[in-house]
Design an enzyme around this catalytic site. Structure first.
Site, PDB file in Angstrom:
ATOM      1  N   HIS A 254     115.335 -86.806  91.781  1.00 17.86           N
ATOM      2  CA  HIS A 254     113.749 -86.534  91.952  1.00 17.86           C
ATOM      3  C   HIS A 254     113.402 -86.243  90.773  1.00 17.86           C
ATOM      4  O   HIS A 254     113.384 -85.429  90.020  1.00 17.86           O
ATOM      5  CB  HIS A 254     113.801 -85.911  93.256  1.00 17.86           C
ATOM      6  CG  HIS A 254     114.232 -86.538  94.295  1.00 17.86           C
ATOM      7  ND1 HIS A 254     114.727 -85.796  95.391  1.00 17.86           N
ATOM      8  CD2 HIS A 254     114.377 -87.301  94.904  1.00 17.86           C
ATOM      9  CE1 HIS A 254     115.734 -86.270  96.802  1.00 17.86           C
ATOM     10  NE2 HIS A 254     114.799 -87.946  96.083  1.00 17.86           N
ATOM     11  N   GLU A 257     111.732 -82.825  89.914  1.00 21.92           N
ATOM     12  CA  GLU A 257     112.302 -81.376  90.156  1.00 21.92           C
ATOM     13  C   GLU A 257     113.152 -80.665  89.501  1.00 21.92           C
ATOM     14  O   GLU A 257     114.496 -81.466  89.081  1.00 21.92           O
ATOM     15  CB  GLU A 257     113.511 -81.617  91.358  1.00 21.92           C
ATOM     16  CG  GLU A 257     112.835 -82.380  92.920  1.00 21.92           C
ATOM     17  CD  GLU A 257     113.919 -82.637  93.611  1.00 21.92           C
ATOM     18  OE1 GLU A 257     114.807 -82.669  93.968  1.00 21.92           O
ATOM     19  OE2 GLU A 257     112.868 -83.110  95.217  1.00 21.92           O
ATOM     20  N   HIS A 353     118.939 -80.779  92.346  1.00 23.10           N
ATOM     21  CA  HIS A 353     118.270 -80.905  92.862  1.00 23.10           C
ATOM     22  C   HIS A 353     117.374 -79.493  93.054  1.00 23.10           C
ATOM     23  O   HIS A 353     117.385 -78.595  92.578  1.00 23.10           O
ATOM     24  CB  HIS A 353     118.459 -81.206  94.164  1.00 23.10           C
ATOM     25  CG  HIS A 353     118.223 -82.554  94.328  1.00 23.10           C
ATOM     26  ND1 HIS A 353     117.345 -83.379  94.814  1.00 23.10           N
ATOM     27  CD2 HIS A 353     119.919 -83.809  94.877  1.00 23.10           C
ATOM     28  CE1 HIS A 353     119.060 -84.872  94.847  1.00 23.10           C
ATOM     29  NE2 HIS A 353     119.952 -84.654  95.000  1.00 23.10           N
ATOM     30  N   GLU A 432     120.627 -77.194  95.648  1.00 25.45           N
ATOM     31  CA  GLU A 432     119.109 -77.226  95.489  1.00 25.45           C
ATOM     32  C   GLU A 432     118.543 -75.891  94.379  1.00 25.45           C
ATOM     33  O   GLU A 432     119.025 -74.359  95.317  1.00 25.45           O
ATOM     34  CB  GLU A 432     118.656 -77.078  97.043  1.00 25.45           C
ATOM     35  CG  GLU A 432     118.408 -78.105  97.518  1.00 25.45           C
ATOM     36  CD  GLU A 432     117.873 -79.538  97.656  1.00 25.45           C
ATOM     37  OE1 GLU A 432     117.094 -78.943  96.492  1.00 25.45           O
ATOM     38  OE2 GLU A 432     118.214 -80.600  98.000  1.00 25.45           O
TER      39      GLU A 432
END
Length: 536
Positions: A254, A257, A353, A432
């Site tokens: 992504h 990010e 991420h 994350e």
């Protein structure tokens, strides 16, 4: 209250006549320059650079601008998150109010104290200060009345956008200021890092860089293999490479990010350190397969989430199309090759991420084997929870409590789930990192770098820990912790032997079977719950 105050000022402003002062899609030679009929002092915006994202700037007051960010290429439903632009022409010691009027996400961390970041060329030159947030003030985030024309698949139709409003304090005249959602990390920066690796004679002894494939736009998908190539480097390096467990780490599927790249850089700098004894021991015993940027096209073009095909690549792992999703197709094929043809044991798969709606750093895993560990206290914990528990013990802002392991149906095509089910990688995770910050954050970078993440937090530092923004070095320490956790993870005792022994046994058991069917039958995995991830 801040939003209403700014609206009142705008309505009372005698110069409150709107005019487009920048349009990235315009071919007019006047694009980005104020109309001669407009009063002097307009800012000159730009986003025509790598990772840039600003579609339009509209002057709505003497020192107030409405901004529109662009959607992801070929994906009009993915809009309004990542932004990165510059402006010049500001007066010295003057504040300007910028309002991004098409932010797309409910519950963004701007309502909990997050601030955008900025870089001033003059401040960098005169004060030796890089990206910072202290000159961005009065941040507010609220729903506006602009209707959305496109919604994502599975989302409710209609709805409105959100406005992110903030004030930029400009200190110097003749300055160029960059503003971004968080500190950028470009494809060029990655290439510079890899170029330094390639030209180092020492690093070439334990790092091999190769290309897995090219992206839709012809950019290279890099793969780094980090392990001791010379058995004579030191004790513990006498194990043949083919017998060493494999650790796979990927990032930036992504594009928006960016913290994933800072975590990755921390991992690479640590593993490639020729003087670090711990890094050398890891290279002697394990093989690290690193894919630092899975979506280079999206990164270069300033996308938030998608590739040039308009696809979220972290939803394509189940059946990637070689022509539409070449990077994911190549990486999945390579993992299949390691697992099925080379017979390698992949001890750990981690995809890095960023998260826009949660604080701290945490993991999403998969409900896996029933082997438990009693080394963490009286209550045994499941095999899949051991890695996040170890991470939380080393880094105060890594939250085991935020980590979850149930697999939601909408996440079945993500990298971590496919790696676990189909490729039989027992310990498969998404890490994350909050794009804002979290609890237990020491805001002094010098103290962060001197702090040993593996030792107890000094009492003097404990008093300085508080809720705040993450610095790049906070993310880098997560990458270091991932590497340092590997041998501890491998040797942690469970009821069925060490974690490494359990993983090797499960790998052998399911190697000749259908991964999804075998693991679902063995674990009784339930997909009905949600993991709440916005990163995958």
């Amino acid at each position: 209250t801040q939003a209403y105050d700014q609206l009142a000022k705008r309505l009372l402003d005698p110069c409150a006549v709107t005019q487009v002062v920048y349009d990235r899609e315009s071919n007019s030679p006047m694009c980005g320059k104020p109309d001669p009929t407009w009063q002097s002092g307009a800012l000159d915006f730009d986003s025509r650079f790598e990772c840039g994202n600003l579609l339009r700037a509209i002057r709505v007051g003497d020192k107030a601008y409405d901004l529109v960010v662009d959607c992801d290429i070929n994906s009009p439903s993915h809009v309004g998150q990542w932004f990165f632009f510059s402006f010049k022409g500001a007066q010295a010691n003057t504040s300007y109010t910028l309002s991004i009027v098409n932010m797309g996400k409910l519950g963004a961390l701007f309502i909990q104290g997050q601030r955008p970041t900025m870089y001033s060329m003059q401040v960098a030159d005169k004060e030796k200060k890089g990206w910072h947030r202290d000159a961005i003030l009065d941040v507010c985030y609220y729903r506006n009345s602009y209707q959305r024309k496109h919604t994502r698949k599975g989302s409710k139709p209609g709805g409105t956008f959100y406005t992110l409003q903030f004030t930029v304090d400009c200190k110097y005249l003749d300055d160029t200021i960059f503003c971004a959602y968080c500190q950028p990390y470009t494809f060029t920066e990655l290439q510079n890092c890899l170029r330094a690796i390639a030209t180092s004679e020492d690093i070439s002894k334990y790092c091999v860089a190769q290309t897995l494939t090219t992206s839709l736009n012809g950019n290279l998908l890099y793969l780094l293999t980090i392990t001791t190539l010379d058995y004579n480097e030191g004790d513990g390096a006498n194990c043949p490479i083919v017998e060493r467990p494999v650790v796979v780490v990927s990032a930036r599927v992504h594009p928006g990010e960016t913290c994933a790249s800072w975590m990755m850089e921390g991992l690479l700098r640590f593993l490639l350190d020729a003087k670090d004894a711990t890094a050398r021991a890891l290279r002697n015993k394990y093989v690290f397969k690193i894919v630092p940027m899975l979506n280079p096209d999206g990164v270069i073009n300033g996308n938030t989430r998608c590739s040039l095909a308009g696809c979220d690549l972290n939803r394509q792992w189940l059946r990637p199309d070689r022509s539409k999703h070449p990077t994911v197709f190549a990486m999945k094929a390579y993992l299949h090759h390691l697992h099925a043809f080379e017979g390698r044991t992949i001890l750990l798969f981690t995809d890095l991420h960023g998260h826009t709606r949660q604080k701290n750093v945490f993991a999403y895993g998969c409900t896996g084997a029933s082997a438990t560990s009693s080394e963490f206290g009286a209550k045994p914990i499941a095999l899949e929870a051991i890695f996040p528990t170890l991470m939380a013990r080393q880094v105060p802002y890594f939250s085991a409590a935020y980590s979850t392991y149930k697999v939601q149906k909408s996440r079945e095509a993500t990298g971590r789930v496919v790696a676990w089910r189909e490729l039989c990688i027992t310990l498969s995770y998404t890490i994350e990192g909050s794009l804002c910050g979290g609890a237990g954050v020491n805001m002094s970078p010098s103290r962060i770098m001197s702090w040993d993440p593996w030792g107890p937090t000094p009492a003097s530092d404990t008093e300085a820990l508080h809720n705040g923004h993450f610095h790049c070095q906070h993310y880098a320490l997560i990458g270091v912790a991932v590497a340092k956790t590997v041998p501890v993870l491998d040797g942690t005792k469970t009821t069925a032997g060490t974690v490494g022994e359990v993983v090797r046994a499960l790998t052998q058991k399911y190697r000749d079977l259908d991964g999804m069917q075998a693991l679902n039958t063995a674990t009784g995995e339930d997909d009905s719950s949600s993991d709440g991830s916005d990163g995958g």
